[in-house]
Motif scaffolding. Structure first.
Motif, PDB file in Angstrom:
ATOM      1  N   PHE A 230      74.681 -21.205  79.767  1.00 20.19           N
ATOM      2  CA  PHE A 230      73.264 -20.976  80.033  1.00 20.19           C
ATOM      3  C   PHE A 230      72.928 -19.502  79.798  1.00 20.19           C
ATOM      4  O   PHE A 230      71.884 -19.171  79.204  1.00 20.19           O
ATOM      5  N   GLY A 231      73.834 -18.648  80.248  1.00 24.01           N
ATOM      6  CA  GLY A 231      73.629 -17.219  80.023  1.00 24.01           C
ATOM      7  C   GLY A 231      73.570 -16.901  78.542  1.00 24.01           C
ATOM      8  O   GLY A 231      72.741 -16.101  78.086  1.00 24.01           O
ATOM      9  N   ILE A 232      74.443 -17.576  77.763  1.00 26.64           N
ATOM     10  CA  ILE A 232      74.443 -17.347  76.314  1.00 26.64           C
ATOM     11  C   ILE A 232      73.093 -17.742  75.723  1.00 26.64           C
ATOM     12  O   ILE A 232      72.514 -17.027  74.888  1.00 26.64           O
ATOM     13  N   ALA A 233      72.588 -18.881  76.206  1.00 25.45           N
ATOM     14  CA  ALA A 233      71.297 -19.342  75.700  1.00 25.45           C
ATOM     15  C   ALA A 233      70.207 -18.319  76.007  1.00 25.45           C
ATOM     16  O   ALA A 233      69.365 -17.989  75.152  1.00 25.45           O
ATOM     17  N   LEU A 234      70.233 -17.771  77.213  1.00 27.92           N
ATOM     18  CA  LEU A 234      69.210 -16.781  77.581  1.00 27.92           C
ATOM     19  C   LEU A 234      69.336 -15.532  76.723  1.00 27.92           C
ATOM     20  O   LEU A 234      68.336 -14.958  76.276  1.00 27.92           O
ATOM     21  N   VAL A 279      76.674 -14.666  81.961  1.00 26.53           N
ATOM     22  CA  VAL A 279      77.864 -14.615  81.102  1.00 26.53           C
ATOM     23  C   VAL A 279      78.973 -13.838  81.808  1.00 26.53           C
ATOM     24  O   VAL A 279      80.131 -14.263  81.846  1.00 26.53           O
ATOM     25  N   VAL A 280      78.585 -12.709  82.406  1.00 28.29           N
ATOM     26  CA  VAL A 280      79.581 -11.924  83.135  1.00 28.29           C
ATOM     27  C   VAL A 280      80.183 -12.745  84.263  1.00 28.29           C
ATOM     28  O   VAL A 280      81.391 -12.706  84.514  1.00 28.29           O
ATOM     29  N   MET A 281      79.356 -13.530  84.922  1.00 31.20           N
ATOM     30  CA  MET A 281      79.869 -14.349  86.014  1.00 31.20           C
ATOM     31  C   MET A 281      80.956 -15.303  85.522  1.00 31.20           C
ATOM     32  O   MET A 281      81.984 -15.486  86.181  1.00 31.20           O
ATOM     33  N   GLY A 321      89.881  -8.690  78.573  1.00 33.17           N
ATOM     34  CA  GLY A 321      89.577  -8.231  77.225  1.00 33.17           C
ATOM     35  C   GLY A 321      88.159  -8.599  76.835  1.00 33.17           C
ATOM     36  O   GLY A 321      87.383  -7.777  76.328  1.00 33.17           O
ATOM     37  N   ALA A 322      87.795  -9.874  77.102  1.00 30.34           N
ATOM     38  CA  ALA A 322      86.450 -10.325  76.749  1.00 30.34           C
ATOM     39  C   ALA A 322      85.407  -9.574  77.572  1.00 30.34           C
ATOM     40  O   ALA A 322      84.345  -9.187  77.056  1.00 30.34           O
ATOM     41  N   LEU A 323      85.717  -9.364  78.846  1.00 27.08           N
ATOM     42  CA  LEU A 323      84.763  -8.661  79.718  1.00 27.08           C
ATOM     43  C   LEU A 323      84.543  -7.236  79.223  1.00 27.08           C
ATOM     44  O   LEU A 323      83.396  -6.754  79.156  1.00 27.08           O
ATOM     45  N   LEU A 324      85.662  -6.568  78.868  1.00 31.57           N
ATOM     46  CA  LEU A 324      85.541  -5.197  78.348  1.00 31.57           C
ATOM     47  C   LEU A 324      84.644  -5.177  77.130  1.00 31.57           C
ATOM     48  O   LEU A 324      83.740  -4.351  77.003  1.00 31.57           O
ATOM     49  N   ARG A 325      84.916  -6.107  76.175  1.00 33.84           N
ATOM     50  CA  ARG A 325      84.148  -6.084  74.933  1.00 33.84           C
ATOM     51  C   ARG A 325      82.673  -6.347  75.222  1.00 33.84           C
ATOM     52  O   ARG A 325      81.782  -5.695  74.667  1.00 33.84           O
ATOM     53  N   LEU A 326      82.433  -7.301  76.118  1.00 33.28           N
ATOM     54  CA  LEU A 326      81.040  -7.630  76.431  1.00 33.28           C
ATOM     55  C   LEU A 326      80.326  -6.414  77.036  1.00 33.28           C
ATOM     56  O   LEU A 326      79.225  -6.061  76.617  1.00 33.28           O
TER      57      LEU A 326
END
Lengths: 549, 639
Positions: A230-234, A279-281, A321-326
């Motif tokens: 849902f976050g991605i959609a937003l 997304v972070v969540m 890793g994904a969190l850092l990149r985001l």
């Protein structure tokens, strides 16, 4: 008349079809991912076509070779400069090949390899009906305690599917920290999560607990994924793109050609804030940060211990890793929004993990809460928003992974009639009976506690230093306080092992095969080397700490 | 050439490591390994010495930077060695006399089953002392300083099966800790004052620093020196340290340990020169100690304790000279070197006597030994003549210079200090003559049936005095040669003065009395001291049981009540302090600590109830968390 002329008699030429450009894929640069996923597919074929007796060895061979080859490919790419000067974005903008990606992929692959060794261990349990057995159920689909399960055990079945599942999970984890658009991120998330849900369910002993863990993990994981999606959609609504680079541009205020269909929403900050938070969540769920951590103890306890070790190490690496990149590539423009929130999460995570761990009585749950506290420490490094922050997190993840796998591997060795003796009271006096195993576990615990001359100290020092330099000194103070709280329960286990009288009906320590021995020895070596001489690896992490945009 | 400096320390350090790690396999050859490596260090020192002599006087400082030890922003500590004339002098003394003592110990410790370990400790002692004198900054010096403390602890308590030895080792260690505190505080003060503790920057910045600061640093350095060099008020460990094997006493008193304090003061001359108040205290400490030690030495019947009192007194001379400033530094070091020769010789001689007398130390049970131990008698005798300052021998030159310098201080201070030094000279002559007479002359009081020895003490029965083997007497002879000629050699054309002057500086004082008068007065004191001792112990027979003696004698036998003083003032007071601290610790500190722990435990118990095992509860918590996360993110933008 030639053929074309005849042809033209009963057809009319239509407008030429608009050509679709074939995507340009840099196979060489994606080779680590491709090797692992390819080997996973081979593993599926092995399950289908290789005789049952030979499957274990075939699967072990395929998996080990694939992971080692992929690791070699990562090293080759890094040596070729893809981590530094040649860093760029491959596969039509879907996957980044840069320093953090390669460093974390290397870590994940090594963790996968070491984890594979613990998966393949078949000497700990006594033989059942003349067949060597591993930690996994004879037939995962049989109802626990039923006749069909007994028949499966008697027939000597083993769930060799765990090997391709492990490879699929590793494949997804390789993509996760390298994903450079939100859809790739989500696909990678599911690719590594689904095999893990399955792996959690296939314990040989305490199968009901294992299945319960798997169901909980699946339900909550699906719930978290829904938030992420849902976050991605937003975010798409906000930026008109799922590409990291584009979103980052829009966050910075440069809206390129506004898509007419999204004209109403593009650039709407509410969408950005809500979408980013969601997304972070999803990522915080994967790293086990408070308050999205509740699955961790239950799943860590229920899952087969080799799976727990692998999952605790590799998932954390991939997800951070994904969190850092985001946060560093997509959202640096709104760091004044997310930093205070992440502060709160880090504080809650550090203190929550450390405090609740105090009263745990099961070693696997204890390690689960410890992993929560460690997630908090790593978050402190993430919050630094500096190059040092990245490198310290990279170093911490590498150091933490091998301690974790090693510690859970030791847990598989301490057994009684009911399988692994995970209740802490049974570990009393272990140091008297098996000094070596207890000493090794003590080394891991000291590393968790962050005592100098272990990798844990070097890692903690690095993240706290980065956080302090990044203006998060209060966070460091809280981090040190929670470290002190955490030291209590780590040291308590050491005291229990070495200074308590052994119980007469206490557990025995199984003699493992070279596979588990290798895994544990590797953990000890990494712990000591990174603790005594961390500089080389700190430099390495420092070189690898620049994201490509 | 400077690359050799590290090897000086490395050789004995390697020896210590090999001997202590090597285990029983090395029992057969361990003592030779230790002696060889100590000698190797001496040879390297000699090579460096020749190298230094080949350079011009201003160019005799060699620096070897080994590596950066602690690089933390402004707190920079390097492992850097400085070899200049001062440290070179010490290196030759330490390794030279040290090697001789090693050689002697091969014979002395022959029947000790822990001989290998003993040599390991000896090598460690040398390595630590060399590090101390070669360090180019105070922090590295502190490492050597503590190393010396450790090695002395291990060696004094070497016969740990004897409770008295274990206690003595502990006492030496604890008293030294007080001094060590002084040094560490001095280093901290230096760091805050000068921003560094390396010799160069510290001495370079003395000029612009307030005198108060420098006095504080100087006094702290003096406290450190008092600990290691056994000066009043930290002198009490030295006598008890005689519990160690005699070669250890020789090492501690001649080549290492007690000289460290003098080194520290002379090395820090730049600081003391700028802090006259601290200098005055140094001279007072030196003067008091030289009388204190001499008085104690007069009353002791234990040959080693008499010599220990003598050491204290002689070091007092050196500290006094070092406190005099540029007029005294050179003579402090010169006396230190000559004292190294004759005191080592005296201790080895005492060891040789004990070796031949069933480890008897009471001089009242000696007597007439010159017939039985001619070599020991001659070498000991030469050491005796040297220490009392017999004209022409080593002690004469160096002590005379110190007394002259004390008078040259000028004013009332000069008279008082010079007078004290003269009285000390008389006392020295007295107690050393007493030792000499009671040991080697007079009737043989050790025979069974003569007096108190009749009971056959220690179960050994009657001793049969005999000369020690060559391996023990050769070092004694070498040291005797040094005792005789070193002073003359050093003094010839003021060689030693010119050698050391570039480091310590030198100035002639303005003495109210001429040098000749001082020498004459010293000679008078010498003769008086010897004559009184002769009247008391030479002419009359020595009673086997000690007479009751005067009040002063009785007090001196108890080391002038130093232990009683320490017990009443420090131990009692300390006990009260610790008792009240323990009370505070139990009630207040433990209360807070345990209370914190208990509250975290309670919190943990409550929080874990949230973990109820239901997936639905977990989902709710996640949902709540997500809602908060979103809300907080939005809120951050709103504010």
């Amino acid at each position: 008349m030639n053929a074309a002329a005849v042809h033209s008699l009963w057809t009319t030429a239509a407008d030429p079809i608009a050509k679709i450009d074939a995507p340009k894929i840099e196979y060489g640069q994606l080779s680590p991912i491709l090797i692992v996923v390819g080997a996973a597919l081979v593993g599926v074929l092995v399950e289908a076509f290789v005789p049952r007796k030979a499957r274990y060895h075939a699967q072990l061979f395929v998996s080990a070779v694939a992971l080692a080859a992929a690791f070699a490919a990562v090293i080759a790419l890094a040596a070729d400069g893809y981590g530094t000067t040649k860093a760029h974005i491959a596969a039509m903008g879907a996957v980044a090949v840069d320093g953090p990606a390669l460093f974390l992929q290397g870590t994940i692959l090594l963790a996968g390899l070491v984890g594979l060794f613990t998966f393949a261990e078949r000497r700990l349990d006594p033989e059942a009906h003349g067949n060597r057995v591993d930690s996994f159920a004879a037939q995962a689909a049989s109802v626990p305690g039923s006749d069909s399960e007994k028949a499966a055990v008697k027939a000597g079945f083993t769930t060799t599917e765990v090997f391709p599942l492990l490879l699929f999970a590793v494949g997804g984890m390789l993509v996760f920290p390298a994903a450079n658009d939100l859809l790739t991120l989500f696909v990678a998330l599911e690719v590594f999560s689904l095999p893990l849900y399955l792996l959690c369910a296939v314990a040989r002993r305490k199968r009901l607990l294992s299945q319960e863990a798997a169901v909980k993990y699946f339900l909550l994981g699906a719930f978290a994924s829904a938030f992420t999606l849902f976050g991605i959609a937003l975010l798409y609504g906000y930026a008109g793109s799922v590409s990291y680079a584009t979103i980052a541009q829009v966050v910075d205020g440069n809206v390129p050609n506004v898509d007419p269909a999204l004209a109403d929403t593009m650039g709407n900050d509410a969408l950005l804030l809500i979408g980013a938070a969601m997304v972070v969540m999803g990522l915080l769920f994967k790293v086990g940060a408070v308050p999205f951590h509740m699955w961790t103890p239950d799943v860590y306890q229920g899952a087969p211990t080799p799976v727990t070790g692998f999952m605790a190490a590799a998932t954390k690496v991939a997800a951070f890793g994904a969190l850092l990149r985001l946060l560093y590539v997509v959202l640096p423009g709104m760091r004044w929004d997310w930093r205070p929130v992440m502060w709160a999460v880090a504080i809650l995570t550090m203190l929550g993990g450390a405090i609740v761990a105090i009263t745990q009585t099961d070693i696997k749950r204890l390690l689960a809460y410890s992993s929560i506290a460690h997630a908090g420490f790593i978050l402190a490094g993430v919050i630094a928003t500096s190059k040092n922050g990245v490198s310290s997190v990279l170093f911490y993840l590498a150091a933490y992974s091998f301690v974790t796998i090693g510690a859970f591997a030791v847990v598989t060795l301490v057994r009684d009639a009911g399988g692994e003796a995970t209740h802490l009271s049974k570990w009393a006096g272990l140091g008297r009976r098996s000094p070596l195993v207890a000493a090794v576990f003590a080394v891991f615990l000291l590393a968790f506690a962050g005592i100098p001359l272990t990798s844990g100290f070097a890692g903690k020092f690095a993240v706290f230093k980065a956080a302090a330099q990044g203006g998060a000194a209060p966070l460091v103070v809280i981090g040190v306080i929670s470290s002190a709280i955490a030291a209590f329960f780590y040291i308590r286990v050491i005291v229990l092992m070495f200074f308590s009288e052994p119980r007469p009906e206490g557990p025995t320590v199984a003699v493992p095969s070279p596979l588990t021995t290798t895994a544990i020895a590797f953990g000890v070596v990494v712990t000591v080397v990174l603790g005594v001489a961390p500089q080389y690896f700190l430099d390495l992490a420092n070189q690898a700490s620049v994201f490509v945009r | 050439m400077e690359n050799l400096i590290a090897l000086l320390i490395a050789a004995p350090l390697l020896g210590a490591a090999v001997l202590l790690v090597g285990g029983r396999r090395l029992d057969a050859v361990g003592h030779w390994i230790g002696t060889l490596l100590s000698t190797a260090s001496f040879v390297i020192g000699a090579v460096l010495f020749v190298g230094l002599l080949g350079r011009s006087a201003d160019d005799r400082t060699l620096i070897q930077h080994l590596y950066t030890w602690i690089p933390v922003e402004s707190f920079q500590a390097d492992v850097t060695f400085r070899l200049d004339q001062l440290s070179m002098t010490f290196v030759l003394l330490i390794t030279g006399v040290g090697s001789l003592i090693h050689l002697y110990s091969v014979g002395y410790m022959e029947h000790d089953e822990r001989r290998r370990r003993f040599f390991g400790y000896l090598n460690l002692f040398l390595a630590a002392m060399l590090l101390l004198v070669l360090a180019d900054n105070y922090l590295l010096l502190y490492v050597g300083w503590e190393g010396v403390g450790l090695a002395s602890y291990l060696l004094i308590g070497f016969w740990q099966h004897k409770p008295s030895a274990a206690t003595a080792a502990k006492k030496a260690f604890l008293v030294n800790r007080v001094g060590d505190m002084g040094l560490s505080i001095a280093i901290m003060l230096m760091f805050t004052t000068f921003g560094s503790f390396a010799f160069g920057p510290v001495f370079g910045h003395v000029g612009g620093t307030s005198e108060g600061r420098l006095t504080a640093i100087g006094l702290m350095l003096l406290l450190a020196a008092c600990g290691k060099s056994a000066q009043v008020p930290l002198q009490s460990w030295l006598g008890d340290a005689m519990e160690g094997p005699t070669p250890v006493s020789a090492l501690i008193h001649a080549a290492t340990m007690v000289t460290a304090g003098v080194y520290l003061i002379v090395r820090s001359s730049a600081i003391f020169n700028a802090a006259p108040d601290a200098q005055l205290v140094v001279t007072v400490v030196g003067g008091v100690t030289l009388l204190f030690g001499a008085i104690v030495g007069c009353a002791k019947d234990d040959i080693k304790k008499a010599l220990a009192g003598s050491t204290m007194s002689q070091i007092g001379y050196m500290v006094l000279a070092a406190g005099l400033g540029p007029i005294g530094y050179v003579f402090a070091i010169m006396h230190l070197v000559t004292h190294g020769f004759f005191k080592a010789g005296l201790f080895l001689g005492a060891g040789s006597v004990m070796h031949g007398m069933n480890d008897e130390v009471d001089m009242r049970r000696y007597g007439g030994l010159r017939k039985y131990m001619p070599i020991t008698f001659i070498t000991f005798g030469l050491g005796y003549l040297a220490i009392i300052g017999f004209p022409g021998l080593s002690g004469f030159f160096s002590k005379d210079k110190i007394i002259e310098a004390a008078f040259a201080k000028g004013g009332t201070e000069g008279w008082i200090l010079g007078g004290a030094a003269l009285v000390g000279a008389a006392l020295t002559a007295f107690y050393m003559t007493r030792v000499m007479l009671m040991t080697f002359f007079g009737e043989e009081r050790w025979r069974t049936g003569s007096g108190a020895a009749a009971d056959g003490h220690d179960g050994h029965g009657e001793p049969h005095p005999h000369e020690s083997p060559g391996i023990m007497t050769i070092p004694m002879m070498v040291l005797a040669v040094g005792s005789v000629f070193a002073g003359f050699f050093f003094n010839l054309g003021d060689r030693f003065l010119h050698w050391l002057e570039p480091v310590t500086g030198h100035s002639e004082g303005h003495s109210p009395v001429s040098a000749l008068t001082v020498t004459g007065a010293t000679m008078v004191c010498l003769v008086v001291g010897v004559a009184v001792a002769w009247a008391q112990y030479g002419r009359k027979p020595v009673p086997a049981a000690a007479p009751r003696g005067s009040l002063l004698t009785r007090a001196a036998r108890r080391d002038l009540l130093q232990d009683d003083f320490n017990h009443v003032v420090l131990v009692r007071g300390g006990e009260h302090l610790t008792r009240s601290l323990v009370y505070v610790d139990h009630t207040l500190v433990d209360g807070v600590v345990n209370g914190t722990a208990a509250s975290f435990g309670g919190l943990s118990g409550r929080l874990r109830r949230l973990q109820n095992g239901f997936a639905r509860s977990y989902a709710v918590s996640m949902f709540g968390g997500a809602a908060l996360l979103v809300a907080a993110t939005l809120l951050m933008r709103a504010v």
